[in-house]
Write an enzyme that holds these catalytic residues in place. Sequence first.
Site: not given
Length: 291
Positions: A9, A87-88, A112, A195, A244
């Site tokens: 992102q 991440s994503l 998510r 996170h 995660q």
Amino acid sequence: MKAYVFPGQGAQFTGMGKDLYENNERARYFFDTANSILGFDLKEVMFTGTADEQKQTKVTQPAIFVHSVAVALTSDSFKPDMVAGHSLGEFSALVASGALAFEDALRLVSTRALAMQRACEINPSTMAAILGLDDAKVEQICASITDEIVVAANYNCPGQLVISGSIKGIDVACEKMKAAGARRALPLQVGGAFHSPLMEPARKELADAIASTAFKAPLCPIYQNVNALPATDVSVIKENLISQLTSPVRWTQSVQNMVKDGATTFVECGPGKVLQGLVKKIAPEVEAASL
């Protein structure tokens, strides 16, 4: 050896994927399928939407995912020895490496994104970028704030660590970081404390979705955010993917481990060039490019 990496992102921009959609028949499948699965015109927001429209979590995450997968899987030169995603981007990497079907992964990405948005509404929170302090010092300062939640969230590259937590906690941490010599302690325009433990409601929701989704062993190792280690075992991949959301993104360590394991070229798949820049700061000796 080539490592292919996928952004998270923040890499979005107006017009992303438009040329690919208009000029590549295979790419159109990914965009059109996304529209039918998500129930709204994702590509229209990607191609012509405003920055504010694209910043909505329910839009941003699927948009970057779709663009990244389309870039990788429509390229004849995509032949990874290893993959990783920030991440994503880990979901994009899993599709590109054959561990997840595109349609299944998109549903997970959408779940998510919406779950993260709901978690943000439950616990108003934020993140901040800390520049110019070593990781150990940032961790020490976060740990010293005991009456609020503040944790290290993104180990992006040496001297650049993003922290995540409650709004008050981040304010206190930023002052402490500057007092300790940080070059900058910059609050980020994000919807919440990604996170961090504040994403626990989203983690539970995502865990249920992942449990009911079919995974296959990837064609090459995927270096996952949670521990920066290569994984090919499906049960390990799923467990790490769930963890995660409430754990830090160990990007610095992931790149270091990929280099140690033989990667000499890093190729970014997706919008922007953020990861190329981070890779060059982590490992100046390697090549970094876009697909």
